[in-house]
Design a protein around this motif. Structure first.
Motif, PDB file in Angstrom:
ATOM      1  N   ALA A  23       0.743  -1.175   0.011  1.00  0.00           N
ATOM      2  CA  ALA A  23      -0.013   0.119  -0.100  1.00  0.00           C
ATOM      3  C   ALA A  23       0.808   1.183   0.042  1.00  0.00           C
ATOM      4  CB  ALA A  23      -1.060  -0.046   1.241  1.00  0.00           C
ATOM      5  N   LEU A  26       4.970   4.983  -3.979  1.00  0.00           N
ATOM      6  CA  LEU A  26       4.745   6.433  -4.568  1.00  0.00           C
ATOM      7  C   LEU A  26       3.414   6.928  -4.732  1.00  0.00           C
ATOM      8  CD1 LEU A  26       6.711   4.943  -7.956  1.00  0.00           C
ATOM      9  CD2 LEU A  26       7.359   6.520  -6.318  1.00  0.00           C
ATOM     10  N   GLY A  27       2.403   6.062  -4.615  1.00  0.00           N
ATOM     11  CA  GLY A  27       0.997   6.792  -4.447  1.00  0.00           C
ATOM     12  C   GLY A  27       0.967   7.384  -3.088  1.00  0.00           C
ATOM     13  N   ASN A  28       1.433   7.407  -2.151  1.00  0.00           N
ATOM     14  CA  ASN A  28       1.374   8.145  -1.004  1.00  0.00           C
ATOM     15  C   ASN A  28       2.426   9.423  -1.013  1.00  0.00           C
ATOM     16  OD1 ASN A  28       1.133   5.155  -0.493  1.00  0.00           O
ATOM     17  ND2 ASN A  28       0.294   6.064   1.450  1.00  0.00           N
ATOM     18  N   ILE A 105      -0.059  -0.587 -14.449  1.00  0.00           N
ATOM     19  CA  ILE A 105       0.336   0.175 -13.553  1.00  0.00           C
ATOM     20  C   ILE A 105       1.863   0.102 -13.242  1.00  0.00           C
ATOM     21  CG2 ILE A 105       0.213   0.774 -10.935  1.00  0.00           C
ATOM     22  CD1 ILE A 105      -2.759   0.031 -11.160  1.00  0.00           C
ATOM     23  N   TYR A 109       4.787   3.102 -13.082  1.00  0.00           N
ATOM     24  CA  TYR A 109       5.400   2.774 -11.629  1.00  0.00           C
ATOM     25  C   TYR A 109       6.929   2.854 -11.597  1.00  0.00           C
ATOM     26  CZ  TYR A 109       4.236   2.093  -6.669  1.00  0.00           C
ATOM     27  OH  TYR A 109       4.240   2.514  -5.392  1.00  0.00           O
ATOM     28  N   PHE A 248      -8.267   3.984  -4.159  1.00  0.00           N
ATOM     29  CA  PHE A 248      -8.216   2.532  -4.534  1.00  0.00           C
ATOM     30  C   PHE A 248      -6.738   2.320  -4.659  1.00  0.00           C
ATOM     31  CE2 PHE A 248     -12.121   0.512  -4.830  1.00  0.00           C
ATOM     32  CZ  PHE A 248     -12.909   1.525  -4.839  1.00  0.00           C
ATOM     33  N   LEU A 251      -4.308   2.258  -1.843  1.00  0.00           N
ATOM     34  CA  LEU A 251      -4.556   1.129  -0.902  1.00  0.00           C
ATOM     35  C   LEU A 251      -4.274  -0.231  -1.443  1.00  0.00           C
ATOM     36  CD1 LEU A 251      -7.609   2.261   1.226  1.00  0.00           C
ATOM     37  CD2 LEU A 251      -5.524   2.037   2.148  1.00  0.00           C
ATOM     38  N   SER A 252      -4.012  -0.004  -2.801  1.00  0.00           N
ATOM     39  CA  SER A 252      -3.555  -1.335  -3.753  1.00  0.00           C
ATOM     40  C   SER A 252      -4.892  -2.021  -4.073  1.00  0.00           C
ATOM     41  CB  SER A 252      -2.423  -2.348  -3.026  1.00  0.00           C
ATOM     42  OG  SER A 252      -1.473  -1.487  -2.915  1.00  0.00           O
ATOM     43  N   LEU A 253      -6.011  -1.615  -4.094  1.00  0.00           N
ATOM     44  CA  LEU A 253      -7.195  -2.269  -4.026  1.00  0.00           C
ATOM     45  C   LEU A 253      -7.772  -2.355  -5.584  1.00  0.00           C
ATOM     46  CD1 LEU A 253      -9.258  -0.738  -1.172  1.00  0.00           C
ATOM     47  CD2 LEU A 253      -7.985  -2.847  -1.397  1.00  0.00           C
ATOM     48  N   ALA A 257      -3.943  -7.378  -5.853  1.00  0.00           N
ATOM     49  CA  ALA A 257      -2.615  -7.563  -4.968  1.00  0.00           C
ATOM     50  C   ALA A 257      -3.043  -8.089  -3.835  1.00  0.00           C
ATOM     51  CB  ALA A 257      -1.988  -6.331  -5.241  1.00  0.00           C
ATOM     52  N   SER A 343       5.837  -2.225  -3.328  1.00  0.00           N
ATOM     53  CA  SER A 343       4.617  -2.072  -4.068  1.00  0.00           C
ATOM     54  C   SER A 343       4.607  -2.742  -5.393  1.00  0.00           C
ATOM     55  CB  SER A 343       4.256  -0.686  -4.213  1.00  0.00           C
ATOM     56  OG  SER A 343       4.123   0.112  -2.870  1.00  0.00           O
ATOM     57  N   SER A 346       3.750  -6.410  -5.527  1.00  0.00           N
ATOM     58  CA  SER A 346       2.589  -6.736  -5.464  1.00  0.00           C
ATOM     59  C   SER A 346       1.756  -6.685  -6.786  1.00  0.00           C
ATOM     60  CB  SER A 346       1.878  -6.210  -4.372  1.00  0.00           C
ATOM     61  OG  SER A 346       1.574  -4.807  -4.597  1.00  0.00           O
ATOM     62  N   LEU A 347       2.348  -5.587  -7.535  1.00  0.00           N
ATOM     63  CA  LEU A 347       1.546  -5.544  -8.873  1.00  0.00           C
ATOM     64  C   LEU A 347       1.623  -6.441  -9.880  1.00  0.00           C
ATOM     65  CD1 LEU A 347       2.329  -1.719  -9.249  1.00  0.00           C
ATOM     66  CD2 LEU A 347       0.132  -2.618  -9.147  1.00  0.00           C
ATOM     67  N   LEU A 418      -9.435   0.052 -11.421  1.00  0.00           N
ATOM     68  CA  LEU A 418      -9.390  -0.141  -9.520  1.00  0.00           C
ATOM     69  C   LEU A 418     -10.684  -0.203  -9.254  1.00  0.00           C
ATOM     70  CD1 LEU A 418      -5.766   1.282  -8.755  1.00  0.00           C
ATOM     71  CD2 LEU A 418      -6.451  -1.093  -9.458  1.00  0.00           C
TER      72      LEU A 418
HETATM   73  N1  TRP Z   1      -0.562   1.157  -3.363  1.00  0.00           N
HETATM   74  C1  TRP Z   1       0.640   1.276  -3.988  1.00  0.00           C
HETATM   75  C2  TRP Z   1       1.039   2.914  -3.829  1.00  0.00           C
HETATM   76  O1  TRP Z   1       0.433   3.517  -3.140  1.00  0.00           O
HETATM   77  C3  TRP Z   1       0.807   0.869  -5.554  1.00  0.00           C
HETATM   78  C4  TRP Z   1       0.307  -0.507  -5.767  1.00  0.00           C
HETATM   79  C5  TRP Z   1       0.819  -1.654  -5.340  1.00  0.00           C
HETATM   80  C6  TRP Z   1      -0.990  -0.751  -6.369  1.00  0.00           C
HETATM   81  N2  TRP Z   1      -0.175  -2.520  -5.710  1.00  0.00           N
HETATM   82  C7  TRP Z   1      -1.173  -1.986  -6.373  1.00  0.00           C
HETATM   83  C8  TRP Z   1      -2.099   0.108  -6.721  1.00  0.00           C
HETATM   84  C9  TRP Z   1      -2.383  -2.589  -6.854  1.00  0.00           C
HETATM   85  C10 TRP Z   1      -3.280  -0.504  -7.359  1.00  0.00           C
HETATM   86  C11 TRP Z   1      -3.193  -2.029  -7.272  1.00  0.00           C
HETATM   87  O2  TRP Z   1       2.101   3.519  -4.371  1.00  0.00           O
END
Ligand code: TRP
Length: 478
Positions: A23, A26-28, A105, A109, A248, A251-253, A257, A343, A346-347, A418
């Motif tokens: 989670a 880079l998203g955060n 993604i 990424y 989404f 949170l990797s949703l 993942a 991260s 998990s992708l 997502l």
């Molecule tokens: N959540 C990760 C981030 O914030 C990126 C990420 C990893 C992701 N696995 C994911 C986003 C699955 C969507 C779905 O950087």
């Protein structure tokens, strides 16, 4: 029911670290601040937080549970679970769309994580120290030029992209549990400590409070009219859609993942408790990264709406000015790359797990095949910032006319795939799965208060919310 060929996490804590590792990325630290900046601050943040609480948390619980029940890659888990619930085999498509979304993604990424890697030597050699002897206007020109010259050079970007993809493949090769568990145990706390140091620095800057106001004063005009010019303002649902997509993404949703990590979860683990920890940690990191970025933006006369380059322009100023800045700066970008690394894994793991289950692939072959495919797709993003920056594939559609390949891949995945994936997971769990099975997997009882709130959110609020945001985005309400 445990028909898994995969191994499991060694403990509940290992799962929490892995899910948080997925989670937090880079998203955060990169995406949340720049999107908040682009969509004008507080209103974006509040919509984001509402989406995290009302959709993100319930869907994460549902997604972990689907994985834990299915015990396979998302594609095969959905196949097994659909059969168990006597539903159509088409539910496998949910797993498929996740595999595609994950690869798309990861393609951009990896390029952006490459930027973080590229900044490591810049900080280590003290490149940003000279800003101390510059007037403000020159500082801005200098940091702009540093970033722009990095992305203007496709060869440079390809090298860093290649390094990052190789590192990701390396961990995937070792199996997620083996390689990942150990690394994450010290990485996540270290990243957090560095963020706190940066927050402390941010609080000493002259305009820290301006950043706080920017992030928390709620002004919906900024969110609803993002494209205002002096002469015209057009109502748009884009901001709200972007905030939901960001929830989404962060949170990797919605792509499997978290489902595949759930598939490696030991039987007895409490899903509700562990997911709550992951959601809180992820949200905290995003908020801290925002506070840091905007303190620097407003204290140095930068633009909050600078876009994708925002943290690469703000943070170096902080590191240029603070004591031990080169050391902290080097560490920070290393940790950012590490957070991206955990991260990235998990992708691609859902796709790797599926190829292995089909038994025609070994881990090595699956990893190489998917790695090369993703690397190639990543070139679209690399070129979006230089030789193809003027190429807008969907130029004939007004809403997408100025978007590059990178913009489109980001939009398609975060804003569409997502949330749709999450929506279908919510529908599957809350409308089609047997209640006894859900209770058994959650180790919960349907009489429990928290359980009932969760079920209600998942059954009604989440689908309604995602649906309304989509309808709003295509302009139904305006
Ligand atoms: N959540 C990760 C981030 O914030 C990126 C990420 C990893 C992701 N696995 C994911 C986003 C699955 C969507 C779905 O950087």
């Amino acid at each position: 029911m445990n028909t898994s060929i995969h191994s499991q996490w060694s403990s509940k804590l290992a799962f929490i670290f892995a899910a948080t590792g997925s989670a937090v990325g880079l998203g955060n630290i990169w995406k949340f601040p720049y999107m908040t900046g682009e969509y004008g601050g507080g209103a974006f943040v509040i919509v984001y937080l509402l989406c995290v609480a009302l959709m993100g948390l319930p869907i994460m619980m549902a997604e972990v549970m689907l994985g834990k029940r299915g015990r396979n890659s998302p594609i095969n888990s959905m196949k097994i679970l659909a059969a168990e619930a006597k539903q159509s085999q088409w539910w496998q498509l949910l797993g498929w769309s996740g595999v595609v979304a994950g690869i798309l993604i990861l393609s951009f990424y990896s390029v952006v994580a490459g930027w973080a890697l590229a900044y490591v030597p810049k900080l280590a050699t003290g490149e940003f120290l000279i800003i101390n002897s510059m007037p403000l206007a020159e500082v801005q020109t200098f940091i702009d030029a540093t970033f722009n010259s990095l992305v203007a050079n496709p060869y440079n970007l390809i090298i860093w992209h290649t390094i990052f993809m190789s590192l990701t493949m390396l961990i995937i090769l070792g199996g997620v549990q083996g390689g990942l568990e150990r690394a994450l145990t010290f990485m996540m706390p270290a990243l957090f400590v560095l963020l706190l140091i940066l927050v402390a620095y941010a609080m000493t800057t002259s305009n820290f409070m301006d950043g706080v106001h920017f992030m928390f004063d709620i002004n919906f005009n900024n969110l609803l009219y993002p494209n205002c010019t002096a002469t015209s303002c057009e109502l748009s649902g884009d901001g709200i859609l972007a905030a939901m997509g960001q929830a989404f993404f962060s949170l990797s949703l919605g792509m499997g993942a978290i489902m595949v990590y759930g598939a490696y979860l030991p039987d007895k683990t409490s899903i509700a408790q562990t997911t709550a920890i992951v959601v809180i940690a992820d949200t905290l990191v995003a908020i801290l990264a925002g506070l840091i970025s905007f303190a620097i933006v407003f204290s140095n006369g930068l633009e909050p709406g600078a876009g994708v380059s925002l943290v690469f322009k703000t943070l170096p100023i902080a590191f240029g000015q603070m004591p031990f800045g080169s050391l902290f700066g080097t560490l920070f970008f290393i940790l950012l790359a590490l957070a991206a690394w955990s991260s990235a894994i998990s992708l691609i793991e859902p796709a790797v797990a599926w190829l292995i289950e089909t038994k025609r692939f070994k881990r090595l072959g699956a990893t190489l095949f998917l790695g090369i495919l993703t690397w190639l797709l990543g070139l679209l993003t690399v070129f979006s910032f230089n030789i193809w920056s003027e190429i807008n594939p969907l130029f004939m559609f007004p809403n997408f006319a100025d978007k590059t390949f990178f913009d489109l891949i980001d939009y398609l995945t975060s804003s569409i795939m997502l949330p749709l994936g999450g929506l279908f997971m919510a529908i599957f769990v809350a409308w089609l799965m047997k209640k006894q099975i859900i209770e058994a997997e959650l180790n919960g009882s349907s009489k429990h208060f928290g359980y009932r709130i969760w079920y209600f959110l998942l059954r009604y609020i989440t689908p309604l919310g995602v649906g309304l945001v989509f309808l709003n985005a295509i302009g139904i309400f305006s």
